[in-house]
Design a protein around this motif. Sequence first.
Motif, PDB file in Angstrom:
ATOM      1  N   TYR A 108       0.982  -1.135   0.049  1.00  0.00           N
ATOM      2  CA  TYR A 108       0.064   0.129   0.023  1.00  0.00           C
ATOM      3  C   TYR A 108       0.980   1.325   0.040  1.00  0.00           C
ATOM      4  O   TYR A 108       0.724   2.042  -0.798  1.00  0.00           O
ATOM      5  CB  TYR A 108      -0.996   0.103   1.208  1.00  0.00           C
ATOM      6  CG  TYR A 108      -1.928   0.836   1.193  1.00  0.00           C
ATOM      7  CD1 TYR A 108      -3.182   0.771   0.773  1.00  0.00           C
ATOM      8  CD2 TYR A 108      -1.837   2.106   1.703  1.00  0.00           C
ATOM      9  CE1 TYR A 108      -4.285   1.521   0.642  1.00  0.00           C
ATOM     10  CE2 TYR A 108      -2.879   3.236   1.667  1.00  0.00           C
ATOM     11  CZ  TYR A 108      -4.085   2.730   0.992  1.00  0.00           C
ATOM     12  OH  TYR A 108      -5.119   3.828   1.029  1.00  0.00           O
ATOM     13  N   ALA A 109       1.862   0.962   0.642  1.00  0.00           N
ATOM     14  CA  ALA A 109       2.810   2.336   0.937  1.00  0.00           C
ATOM     15  C   ALA A 109       3.624   2.430  -0.364  1.00  0.00           C
ATOM     16  O   ALA A 109       3.679   3.865  -0.721  1.00  0.00           O
ATOM     17  CB  ALA A 109       3.914   2.126   2.011  1.00  0.00           C
ATOM     18  N   LEU A 110       3.927   1.419  -1.029  1.00  0.00           N
ATOM     19  CA  LEU A 110       4.560   1.537  -2.512  1.00  0.00           C
ATOM     20  C   LEU A 110       3.715   2.343  -3.544  1.00  0.00           C
ATOM     21  O   LEU A 110       4.014   3.233  -4.190  1.00  0.00           O
ATOM     22  CB  LEU A 110       4.926   0.313  -2.736  1.00  0.00           C
ATOM     23  CG  LEU A 110       5.909   0.186  -4.252  1.00  0.00           C
ATOM     24  CD1 LEU A 110       6.848   1.122  -4.344  1.00  0.00           C
ATOM     25  CD2 LEU A 110       6.099  -1.080  -4.727  1.00  0.00           C
ATOM     26  N   LEU A 111       2.453   1.623  -3.390  1.00  0.00           N
ATOM     27  CA  LEU A 111       1.349   2.262  -4.321  1.00  0.00           C
ATOM     28  C   LEU A 111       1.038   3.815  -4.294  1.00  0.00           C
ATOM     29  O   LEU A 111       0.808   4.648  -4.956  1.00  0.00           O
ATOM     30  CB  LEU A 111       0.142   1.567  -4.165  1.00  0.00           C
ATOM     31  CG  LEU A 111       0.039   0.284  -4.857  1.00  0.00           C
ATOM     32  CD1 LEU A 111      -1.018  -0.817  -4.395  1.00  0.00           C
ATOM     33  CD2 LEU A 111      -0.039   0.312  -6.302  1.00  0.00           C
ATOM     34  N   CYS A 112       1.183   4.266  -2.884  1.00  0.00           N
ATOM     35  CA  CYS A 112       0.954   5.602  -2.340  1.00  0.00           C
ATOM     36  C   CYS A 112       1.995   6.500  -3.213  1.00  0.00           C
ATOM     37  O   CYS A 112       1.719   7.513  -3.663  1.00  0.00           O
ATOM     38  CB  CYS A 112       1.004   5.884  -0.908  1.00  0.00           C
ATOM     39  SG  CYS A 112      -0.547   5.419  -0.200  1.00  0.00           S
ATOM     40  N   THR A 113       3.234   5.971  -3.079  1.00  0.00           N
ATOM     41  CA  THR A 113       4.664   6.433  -3.595  1.00  0.00           C
ATOM     42  C   THR A 113       4.254   6.633  -5.284  1.00  0.00           C
ATOM     43  O   THR A 113       4.641   7.652  -5.959  1.00  0.00           O
ATOM     44  CB  THR A 113       5.703   5.688  -3.458  1.00  0.00           C
ATOM     45  OG1 THR A 113       5.992   5.661  -1.957  1.00  0.00           O
ATOM     46  CG2 THR A 113       6.794   6.477  -4.167  1.00  0.00           C
ATOM     47  N   ASN A 114       3.762   5.622  -5.735  1.00  0.00           N
ATOM     48  CA  ASN A 114       3.478   5.672  -7.283  1.00  0.00           C
ATOM     49  C   ASN A 114       2.364   6.700  -7.577  1.00  0.00           C
ATOM     50  O   ASN A 114       2.599   7.493  -8.505  1.00  0.00           O
ATOM     51  CB  ASN A 114       3.003   4.190  -7.953  1.00  0.00           C
ATOM     52  CG  ASN A 114       3.981   3.221  -7.736  1.00  0.00           C
ATOM     53  OD1 ASN A 114       5.236   3.702  -7.621  1.00  0.00           O
ATOM     54  ND2 ASN A 114       3.710   2.023  -7.687  1.00  0.00           N
ATOM     55  N   CYS A 115       1.381   6.644  -6.725  1.00  0.00           N
ATOM     56  CA  CYS A 115       0.045   7.689  -7.096  1.00  0.00           C
ATOM     57  C   CYS A 115       1.005   9.256  -7.050  1.00  0.00           C
ATOM     58  O   CYS A 115       0.568   9.869  -7.695  1.00  0.00           O
ATOM     59  CB  CYS A 115      -0.809   7.528  -6.135  1.00  0.00           C
ATOM     60  SG  CYS A 115      -1.897   6.067  -6.449  1.00  0.00           S
ATOM     61  N   ALA A 116       1.786   9.440  -5.875  1.00  0.00           N
ATOM     62  CA  ALA A 116       2.430  10.557  -5.738  1.00  0.00           C
ATOM     63  C   ALA A 116       3.102  10.972  -7.160  1.00  0.00           C
ATOM     64  O   ALA A 116       2.995  12.296  -7.483  1.00  0.00           O
ATOM     65  CB  ALA A 116       3.351  10.574  -4.649  1.00  0.00           C
ATOM     66  N   ALA A 117       3.864  10.164  -7.533  1.00  0.00           N
ATOM     67  CA  ALA A 117       4.711  10.573  -8.928  1.00  0.00           C
ATOM     68  C   ALA A 117       3.821  10.833 -10.068  1.00  0.00           C
ATOM     69  O   ALA A 117       4.076  11.737 -10.753  1.00  0.00           O
ATOM     70  CB  ALA A 117       5.489   9.339  -9.211  1.00  0.00           C
ATOM     71  N   VAL A 118       2.683  10.020  -9.981  1.00  0.00           N
ATOM     72  CA  VAL A 118       1.651  10.325 -11.081  1.00  0.00           C
ATOM     73  C   VAL A 118       0.963  11.628 -10.944  1.00  0.00           C
ATOM     74  O   VAL A 118       0.969  12.650 -11.884  1.00  0.00           O
ATOM     75  CB  VAL A 118       0.655   9.294 -11.294  1.00  0.00           C
ATOM     76  CG1 VAL A 118      -0.487   9.634 -12.565  1.00  0.00           C
ATOM     77  CG2 VAL A 118       1.230   8.131 -11.617  1.00  0.00           C
ATOM     78  N   CYS A 119       0.693  11.966  -9.800  1.00  0.00           N
ATOM     79  CA  CYS A 119       0.000  13.353  -9.542  1.00  0.00           C
ATOM     80  C   CYS A 119       0.862  14.450  -9.685  1.00  0.00           C
ATOM     81  O   CYS A 119       0.517  15.500 -10.247  1.00  0.00           O
ATOM     82  CB  CYS A 119      -0.416  13.300  -8.074  1.00  0.00           C
ATOM     83  SG  CYS A 119      -1.782  12.082  -7.570  1.00  0.00           S
ATOM     84  N   GLU A 120       2.164  14.497  -9.423  1.00  0.00           N
ATOM     85  CA  GLU A 120       3.228  15.379  -9.594  1.00  0.00           C
ATOM     86  C   GLU A 120       3.270  15.720 -11.094  1.00  0.00           C
ATOM     87  O   GLU A 120       3.313  16.748 -11.623  1.00  0.00           O
ATOM     88  CB  GLU A 120       4.671  14.874  -9.115  1.00  0.00           C
ATOM     89  CG  GLU A 120       5.518  16.017  -8.874  1.00  0.00           C
ATOM     90  CD  GLU A 120       4.986  16.715  -7.490  1.00  0.00           C
ATOM     91  OE1 GLU A 120       5.161  18.013  -7.682  1.00  0.00           O
ATOM     92  OE2 GLU A 120       5.211  16.232  -6.361  1.00  0.00           O
ATOM     93  N   LYS A 121       3.336  14.681 -11.739  1.00  0.00           N
ATOM     94  CA  LYS A 121       3.265  14.951 -13.314  1.00  0.00           C
ATOM     95  C   LYS A 121       2.015  15.565 -13.777  1.00  0.00           C
ATOM     96  O   LYS A 121       1.833  16.078 -15.022  1.00  0.00           O
ATOM     97  CB  LYS A 121       3.488  13.607 -14.063  1.00  0.00           C
ATOM     98  CG  LYS A 121       5.050  12.966 -14.023  1.00  0.00           C
ATOM     99  CD  LYS A 121       5.379  11.810 -14.869  1.00  0.00           C
ATOM    100  CE  LYS A 121       6.986  11.649 -15.094  1.00  0.00           C
ATOM    101  NZ  LYS A 121       7.445  12.690 -16.038  1.00  0.00           N
ATOM    102  N   LEU A 122       0.963  15.162 -13.189  1.00  0.00           N
ATOM    103  CA  LEU A 122      -0.508  15.906 -13.491  1.00  0.00           C
ATOM    104  C   LEU A 122      -0.616  17.143 -13.123  1.00  0.00           C
ATOM    105  O   LEU A 122      -1.449  17.983 -13.419  1.00  0.00           O
ATOM    106  CB  LEU A 122      -1.427  15.115 -13.092  1.00  0.00           C
ATOM    107  CG  LEU A 122      -1.787  13.666 -13.869  1.00  0.00           C
ATOM    108  CD1 LEU A 122      -2.891  12.952 -12.849  1.00  0.00           C
ATOM    109  CD2 LEU A 122      -2.195  13.905 -15.211  1.00  0.00           C
ATOM    110  N   GLY A 123       0.480  17.632 -12.340  1.00  0.00           N
ATOM    111  CA  GLY A 123       0.590  19.059 -11.835  1.00  0.00           C
ATOM    112  C   GLY A 123      -0.619  19.233 -10.526  1.00  0.00           C
ATOM    113  O   GLY A 123      -0.772  20.274  -9.991  1.00  0.00           O
ATOM    114  N   ASP A 124      -0.679  18.226  -9.853  1.00  0.00           N
ATOM    115  CA  ASP A 124      -1.610  18.228  -8.810  1.00  0.00           C
ATOM    116  C   ASP A 124      -0.358  17.963  -7.429  1.00  0.00           C
ATOM    117  O   ASP A 124      -0.498  16.791  -6.838  1.00  0.00           O
ATOM    118  CB  ASP A 124      -2.737  17.349  -8.635  1.00  0.00           C
ATOM    119  CG  ASP A 124      -3.679  17.521  -7.588  1.00  0.00           C
ATOM    120  OD1 ASP A 124      -3.272  17.962  -6.561  1.00  0.00           O
ATOM    121  OD2 ASP A 124      -4.858  16.637  -7.808  1.00  0.00           O
TER     122      ASP A 124
END
Length: 291
Positions: A251-267
């Motif tokens: 779950y923690a790793l997936l949160c890190t992945n979500c963070a990376a995507v959100c960063e690229k999306l500008g959020d």
Amino acid sequence: MQTIEEIYAKLDQLFEKNEIGKVEPFLLSCLEQAKEESAFGIYISVGNELIGYYRSVSQFEKSFAAAEDVLLLLEELKLEDSEHFATTLLNAATAYRAAGRYEDALADYAKALKIYEEKLAPNDPRFAGLYNNISLLLESLQENEKAAAFLGRAIAILEGREDSRTDLATSKTNLALLQFKMGEYQKAEALLTEAIALFRKNTEGTDAHYSAALAGMGEACFHAQKLQEALTYYEEALREVKLHFGENMSYALLCTNCAAVCEKLGDGEKAAGYRQKAADLRSQLEVKTKD
């Protein structure tokens, strides 16, 4: 004393209701009752469930202790050459692999494979489960070609079995994740598409292994710069992991992945929230592991 079928039904209910915190006390109470009544078959089955549960929530020392307990009982019952002993070895090895103790995992997988080869038909679906786990270990040891070969053996067994559709989906997911490592993104995405379709058709859209396929597709979409799709898959994977295992290291790793995507999306705000959640979880789980 509850039957093993009743125990499994109750366990399924706890997971379906997301009552993860009740799983350990329930299994421990079943174990204690089985011990009091010398219900060895139930004790062994529940013990194996505990091995897997503790592994899934990253409480590895408890998982190892549960495995040792069951293996000792099987030895006392003169069942050290039985399929039950091999299955417990497989579960113990998988816990060792998850904890990074690869030599211990390899030793137990080898012992389990030897027993299976002596006791089971060559196309028995239990071989597929063992091949999958050996493949994951070999992948961790960077032996990717050998890992792919074991997955090929697993898929060959499962392709012709109508009763093993979800296991086939799991094997295809594992091979896809391996292909990511080998740079074969298109092949991986094609396999994940097949795996997700199998999961959705045969499990009503939820399964303990479904999250891995969703996370893999998230990675495929991220690599293809389909960022919103990647976030959708990663967030669905988060829900599946929490449903079946609680907020563990995956779950923690997936949160890190979500963070990376959100960063690229500008959020940036959402990205920061996911990063903080990942950091908090890792800190909590490290403390539990030390305890």
